[in-house]
Design a protein around this motif. Structure first.
Motif, PDB file in Angstrom:
ATOM      1  N   THR A  27      10.603 -68.014  -9.757  1.00 16.59           N
ATOM      2  CA  THR A  27      11.955 -68.326  -8.871  1.00 16.59           C
ATOM      3  C   THR A  27      12.937 -66.874  -9.011  1.00 16.59           C
ATOM      4  O   THR A  27      13.355 -66.047  -8.229  1.00 16.59           O
ATOM      5  CB  THR A  27      13.063 -69.383  -8.542  1.00 16.59           C
ATOM      6  OG1 THR A  27      12.392 -70.550  -8.706  1.00 16.59           O
ATOM      7  CG2 THR A  27      13.841 -69.818  -7.447  1.00 16.59           C
ATOM      8  N   GLY A  28      13.438 -66.698 -10.348  1.00 22.30           N
ATOM      9  CA  GLY A  28      14.359 -65.637 -10.683  1.00 22.30           C
ATOM     10  C   GLY A  28      13.445 -64.692  -9.884  1.00 22.30           C
ATOM     11  O   GLY A  28      13.900 -63.295  -9.812  1.00 22.30           O
ATOM     12  N   ALA A  30      11.186 -63.916  -8.281  1.00 27.58           N
ATOM     13  CA  ALA A  30      10.807 -63.711  -6.298  1.00 27.58           C
ATOM     14  C   ALA A  30      11.998 -63.531  -5.750  1.00 27.58           C
ATOM     15  O   ALA A  30      12.329 -62.662  -5.475  1.00 27.58           O
ATOM     16  CB  ALA A  30      10.730 -65.127  -6.245  1.00 27.58           C
ATOM     17  N   ALA A  31      13.535 -64.056  -6.632  1.00 23.19           N
ATOM     18  CA  ALA A  31      14.642 -63.552  -5.723  1.00 23.19           C
ATOM     19  C   ALA A  31      14.818 -61.469  -5.930  1.00 23.19           C
ATOM     20  O   ALA A  31      15.849 -61.261  -5.743  1.00 23.19           O
ATOM     21  CB  ALA A  31      15.626 -63.952  -6.826  1.00 23.19           C
ATOM     22  N   ALA A  32      14.810 -61.602  -7.222  1.00 18.46           N
ATOM     23  CA  ALA A  32      14.715 -60.061  -7.840  1.00 18.46           C
ATOM     24  C   ALA A  32      14.286 -58.550  -6.936  1.00 18.46           C
ATOM     25  O   ALA A  32      14.624 -58.050  -6.696  1.00 18.46           O
ATOM     26  CB  ALA A  32      14.394 -60.316  -9.420  1.00 18.46           C
ATOM     27  N   ARG A  33      12.742 -59.705  -6.420  1.00 18.96           N
ATOM     28  CA  ARG A  33      11.957 -58.584  -5.688  1.00 18.96           C
ATOM     29  C   ARG A  33      12.522 -58.220  -4.577  1.00 18.96           C
ATOM     30  O   ARG A  33      12.565 -57.856  -3.512  1.00 18.96           O
ATOM     31  CB  ARG A  33      10.700 -59.377  -5.705  1.00 18.96           C
ATOM     32  CG  ARG A  33       9.435 -59.174  -6.939  1.00 18.96           C
ATOM     33  CD  ARG A  33       8.589 -59.231  -6.898  1.00 18.96           C
ATOM     34  NE  ARG A  33       7.013 -59.507  -8.221  1.00 18.96           N
ATOM     35  CZ  ARG A  33       6.851 -59.763  -8.261  1.00 18.96           C
ATOM     36  NH1 ARG A  33       6.304 -60.964  -7.700  1.00 18.96           N
ATOM     37  NH2 ARG A  33       6.350 -59.504  -9.679  1.00 18.96           N
ATOM     38  N   HIS A  34      12.705 -59.930  -3.718  1.00 18.63           N
ATOM     39  CA  HIS A  34      13.403 -59.719  -2.348  1.00 18.63           C
ATOM     40  C   HIS A  34      14.952 -58.780  -2.576  1.00 18.63           C
ATOM     41  O   HIS A  34      14.899 -58.258  -1.707  1.00 18.63           O
ATOM     42  CB  HIS A  34      13.713 -61.102  -2.448  1.00 18.63           C
ATOM     43  CG  HIS A  34      14.614 -61.267  -0.610  1.00 18.63           C
ATOM     44  ND1 HIS A  34      14.178 -60.955   0.124  1.00 18.63           N
ATOM     45  CD2 HIS A  34      16.115 -61.706  -0.454  1.00 18.63           C
ATOM     46  CE1 HIS A  34      15.146 -60.716   1.383  1.00 18.63           C
ATOM     47  NE2 HIS A  34      15.698 -61.856   0.561  1.00 18.63           N
ATOM     48  N   GLU A  35      15.535 -59.062  -3.791  1.00 15.95           N
ATOM     49  CA  GLU A  35      16.731 -57.980  -3.797  1.00 15.95           C
ATOM     50  C   GLU A  35      16.576 -57.339  -3.768  1.00 15.95           C
ATOM     51  O   GLU A  35      17.593 -55.671  -3.228  1.00 15.95           O
ATOM     52  CB  GLU A  35      17.908 -58.311  -4.808  1.00 15.95           C
ATOM     53  CG  GLU A  35      18.345 -59.588  -4.795  1.00 15.95           C
ATOM     54  CD  GLU A  35      19.614 -59.862  -3.505  1.00 15.95           C
ATOM     55  OE1 GLU A  35      20.230 -58.710  -3.009  1.00 15.95           O
ATOM     56  OE2 GLU A  35      19.159 -60.801  -2.676  1.00 15.95           O
TER      57      GLU A  35
END
Length: 53
Positions: A27-28, A30-35
């Motif tokens: 999850t972390g 994926a969130a980093a990629r989104h940011e």
């Protein structure tokens, strides 16, 4: 130290703990990629006029 953990806490389901840790890590990531995607898009866009609207 990792080998001694089951001896200290024998009632913990270590497989479930490892799966939970992997899910949180995923999850972390994926969130980093989104940011990163949002940052890249913002840097590619022309700057906005700070005195407008």
């Amino acid at each position: 130290m990792l080998i001694s953990l089951p001896i200290i806490w024998p009632d913990i389901d270590w497989t479930a703990l490892a799966a939970s840790a992997a899910a949180l890590l995923g999850t972390g990531v994926a969130a980093a990629r989104h940011e990163d995607t949002k940052t890249t898009a913002a840097l590619a866009a022309p700057p906005k006029d700070p005195n407008w609207g």
